[in-house]
Every structure is written in structure tokens, then in C-alpha cells.
Design a protein around this motif. Structure first.
Motif: not given
Length: 499
Positions: A355, A358, A362, A365, A372, A374, A377-378, A380, A417
């Protein structure tokens, strides 16, 4: 003073495990009266666990601690204090709303079971120990209003009021200037004359060699080296800490003279902070900004990032004038900032690594529907965790559980990021061990090689020399020197800082 042959503290074959993992494995060491003994090791090497056992905070699985010949299978904190063991932690554990005198004498008052304190008695006791050490302190000032160096000395005075025989100092010079370090070392030498044994825990190996008579190195919970400091160099201690050679060479790649200017600061000023600051930063360049504590070096960074905006002057990012009046303005312009105090300003301590990674990106994404993505996100999070070499069981680990070096990697990864044009880092390796420091500097070099403009705010001169293409020296809020090429030398930087 020559240390006595009889140890005042002896740790014998101490073992400590947490969940089957050995934090300490058969560790033994001695402290002699009147000696400064450095305890060195990377984060996670077992230093903190050993200190906790010596001070009675933790109980060893096996082994003993002997103080003045009295053997203890398990000390309590009260046992340790009454036996003469005092620990000065990095935060000093002082009462900010009490005066210097009250902080020095209060624990002694409590130890004697006094229910009513006398201001006259407290002042007299504080004056006695301050005079005994030859110090000058404003004893009537509230601690919250005093500089860090004075707080450090107050913590030492408090330990001596309680008749310390063993004083453990945990990273005592992290926030001190060179002059303040010299002042602290003078006090430490006076403690030696009194016969106090000092355990000096520090990542600053040059300081270790200046003040210590002996050095003990832990690695992965085991004692790997112990002997006279005179037998060591900073390089040999670093090798013992990490198990490998650690480079101290100046490694800077060439920056093309026509590389685009990513950040241009012109005549930037802020009342009470800095005046008429101008410089340019090119793509692929690492620029150091240094100066003594209070010189204005941090204030310059905070103005560029919009924490405390400048009163006047111009900031251009990528050739475009940007009006930076807030952090949001700076982030929108493509500037990232790793703060000096990463624990309170850069991280959500009770939140997972994932958490945190990112937290600042946020929105990037989100799909067109606002949800999102996901999977992105995962992917990255996994990539950042691997690329920044964050050492933790998994990305779900809470940030509070990380070592200083790994926490710093999380802060840097969070900003990477966002893919900033300019990345400013304030004290990027403060409180970080030598192995992690080398890796963090390596990350900065990688970012510069990828075309990011990097600004490093630091008073760690070896760090600046090894990594920076240019160094700006700030004195009393003004840039007084710009060093490049062969001028980026430790002696030259020190000379310009002291001028």
C-alpha cells in the motif's frame, strides 16, 4: 586513561531467537572501564537485540550478562539501571515540556522515591553534573526549544546523575554537525577519564575509528570480528559487516553537455531560509547540495517541493515555468521528494509495503471507468519490490517492521512509481548501514542513467564524493561554491563548508 583489565560488563554466549530465527547466536563481548567500544553491524545484524538484552528489555534464550562481576541470567530494566547500565536512544527519551534541569534530575528523584520535588534541589543536581563535565547548557530552557546537540548532552548528564558505569549510545551523531560531533567526542573522552565504559553504536565508520579503542562487528546475529580499532580501517569494518568489499570509489558517468535541463532554479529566496539561489540540473545528473545544519540546504529542497514555498524567484521544470505553491503543484510538475524524516513524513508505518508503494500514484492505475486496474497494481508492486531489493517476507509486511535501509527503499520506490522528471532526496542514507547505503546510492545512479535528474541533500561528504557530478555548498542561506570534476573532493567540500 588506560582501560582497566577487569570488565565492567561481560556478555557470555548469548542466544536469542524469534520464531525460530536466530537474532543472536552465541555472542560474547566485554566492556572495560574507561573504554569506548564500537558495536557495528548492518541493520538486522543483532545490534538492537543485544542492547535490549544488556539493558534488561529482552530475556536471552541462553547465556548470561555480568555487570561488575555479578552474573545475571535475566536482567530487568530496573536491574540494569541500578547496576549502572544506561542507554541513550536516538530519540533521547526526554520530556520535551520539562526544562533541561528537570530532565537531568527527574529520574534520580523518582529512583530515590521522592514524592515531592524541590526545584532548588533539581537545579543544584543538574548544575553539579553539567559543571563536572565542563558543559555550558541553558538548564532553565524547555527541552523542546533546545537544539539536537544540547538534547544529546542532557541525556548524557541524566545518565551520570544515575551513576552510569556503562553508557550505550545508539547512533549518537546522526543529526549532529561536524562541530557538534567534536563537542560530543570531547564529552565522551571526559567520561573515559571518569572510568565510564561507552558502547558506541554507529554506521559512520570514520567516526567509529576516531573515538573507539575496540570494535566488535555482528553479522546475521553472529560475532564475526572483535579487536583493537587500530587494527581496522573503515573499509575493513565495512567488509566485516557485509561479508564483501564495499566500494568507496567515485563512480560518476559523463553527463552530455547538451543533455536537457530538467530543473532550473533562478534567484530563489525565502525569508529566514535562503537568498538568491540559482542552479540548473540536467537529465542524468546527480547534484549534491550540502552545508552545515541550519545552512538552508533543507529549506531549498522544501521550497522546490512546495512544502514551504519560496517568496520570490523562478522554478522551471523541463523548460516550463512552474508556480509551485504546494506539494500538489510540485508533484504535478514531475518532482518527487524523499524527506529527511522518512518515518514521520514519508511512510504510513502501520500499513503494508504494498500500500505504501502505490500510495502516491493510485490515480495512474485507474481505468476509464474510475476503477483500479488490480492486475497492473499487482505487477507494479511486485516489480518495485524486486527492483529496489526490499528485504521483507513479502509485500504484505507492515512498514514499521522494516529496518532503516529497507524503509528508505520503500520511500524511494513510492516516488519512482510516479516516474518523476526530478527526484530530490534529503539525507537519503541517514541512519542506514554501509551495505544499504551502497545499494541506495546504486539505485540513484540507475535513475540518473535512465535520464532522471537527481538532487541529493546531505552532509555525508563521502556519499557526495562517490555519487555526485557536482556539489553546491550552502552557507547562511547562500550558495557559496559550486564544485565539479576534480573539485568534488572531501577536503575541498569540508574547506568550503567551514569557510
Amino acid at each position: 586513561m588506560t582501560p582497566s583489565d577487569a570488565p565492567v560488563l561481560e556478555v557470555r554466549d548469548v542466544v536469542k531467537t524469534y520464531g525460530g530465527v536466530h537474532a543472536l547466536r552465541n555472542v560474547s563481548l566485554q566492556l572495560l572501564p574507561g573504554e569506548v567500544h564500537c558495536l557495528a553491524g548492518e541493520n538486522g545484524s543483532g545490534k538492537s537485540t543485544l542492547i535490549k538484552i544488556i539493558s534488561g528489555v529482552e530475556k536471552p534464550d541462553s547465556g548470561t550478562v555480568a555487570i561488575d562481576g555479578q552474573v545475571h541470567a535475566h536482567l530487568t530494566p530496573n536491574d540494569a539501571i541500578h547496576s549502572g547500565v544506561q542507554v541513550i536512544y536516538q530519540d533521547f527519551s526526554l520530556f520535551p515540556n520539562l526544562t533541561a534541569a528537570e530532565n537531568i534530575a527527574m529520574l534520580s528523584e523518582l529512583a530515590q522515591g521522592r514524592k515531592i520535588s524541590s526545584r532548588r534541589r533539581i537545579s543544584a543536581e543538574a548544575r553539579r553534573v553539567v559543571a563536572d563535565l565542563g558543559l555550558r547548557l541553558d538548564l532553565e530552557a524547555d527541552v523542546i526549544d533546545l537544539p539536537v546537540a544540547d538534547r544529546q548532552l542532557i541525556a548524557i548528564c541524566r545518565a551520570l546523575v544515575n551513576d552510569a558505569k556503562v553508557l550505550i549510545m545508539d547512533e549518537p551523531t546522526t543529526a549532529l554537525t561536524h562541530t557538534e560531533v567534536d563537542r560530543l567526542f570531547t564529552v565522551v573522552r571526559r567520561l573515559q577519564v571518569r572510568g565510564v565504559a561507552v558502547m558506541f553504536v554507529s554506521h559512520k565508520l570514520d567516526e567509529v575509528l576516531r573515538i573507539s579503542q575496540r570494535v566488535t562487528v555482528l553479522r546475521n546475529g553472529e560475532l564475526v570480528e572483535s579487536g583493537p580499532a587500530s587494527d581496522h580501517t573503515a573499509r575493513s569494518i565495512a567488509k566485516a559487516m557485509t561479508g564483501r568489499e564495499v566500494s568507496e570509489e567515485r563512480l560518476v558517468s559523463d553527463v552530455a553537455p547538451d543533455a536537457p535541463i530538467l530543473l532550473q532554479v533562478e534567484n530563489l529566496s525565502r525569508a529566514g531560509g535562503f537568498t538568491d539561489v540559482s542552479f540548473a540540473l540536467r537529465a542524468g545528473e546527480i547534484l549534491g547540495i550540502t552545508g552545515l545544519l541550519g545552512s538552508g540546504r533543507s529549506e531549498i529542497a522544501e521550497a522546490i517541493f512546495g512544502i514551504h514555498p519560496a517568496d520570490s524567484g523562478t522554478i522551471r521544470v523541463g523548460g516550463k515555468v512552474r508556480r509551485i505553491r504546494s506539494i500538489r503543484d510540485a508533484v504535478s510538475a514531475g518532482i518527487g521528494y524523499v524527506p529527511e524524516d522518512r518515518l514521520t513524513q514519508g511512510l504510513f508505518l502501520d500499513v503494508s509495503i504494498a500500500d505504501n508503494l502505490i500510495a502516491s500514484s493510485l490515480d495512474s492505475y485507474r481505468t476509464r471507468t474510475g476503477l483500479l486496474d488490480r492486475r497492473r497494481v499487482r505487477d507494479s508492486i511486485t516489480d518495485l519490490f524486486r527492483r529496489l531489493r526490499i528485504q521483507a517476507p513479502n509485500v504484505g509486511a507492515v512498514v514499521r517492521s522494516l529496518s532503516g535501509g529497507n524503509a528508505q527503499r520503500v520511500v524511494i520506490a513510492k516516488w519512482l512509481d510516479r516516474k518523476p522528471k526530478v527526484l530530490i532526496l534529503n539525507g537519503p542514507t541517514v541512519g542506514v548501514d554501509v551495505g544499504s547505503k551502497e545499494q541506495i546510492i546504486g539505485i540513484l545512479r540507475e535513475q540518473a542513467a535512465a535520464g532522471v535528474g537527481v538532487v541529493v541533500i546531505s552532509d555525508d561528504i563521502p556519499e557526495l564524493v562517490t555519487s555526485c557530478h557536482r556539489v553546491l555548498v550552502v552557507h547562511e542561506g547562500r550558495v557559496v561554491a559550486e564544485l565539479s570534476g576534480d573539485q568534488v573532493d572531501a577536503h575541498e567540500i569540508e574547506r568550503r563548508m567551514a569557510a
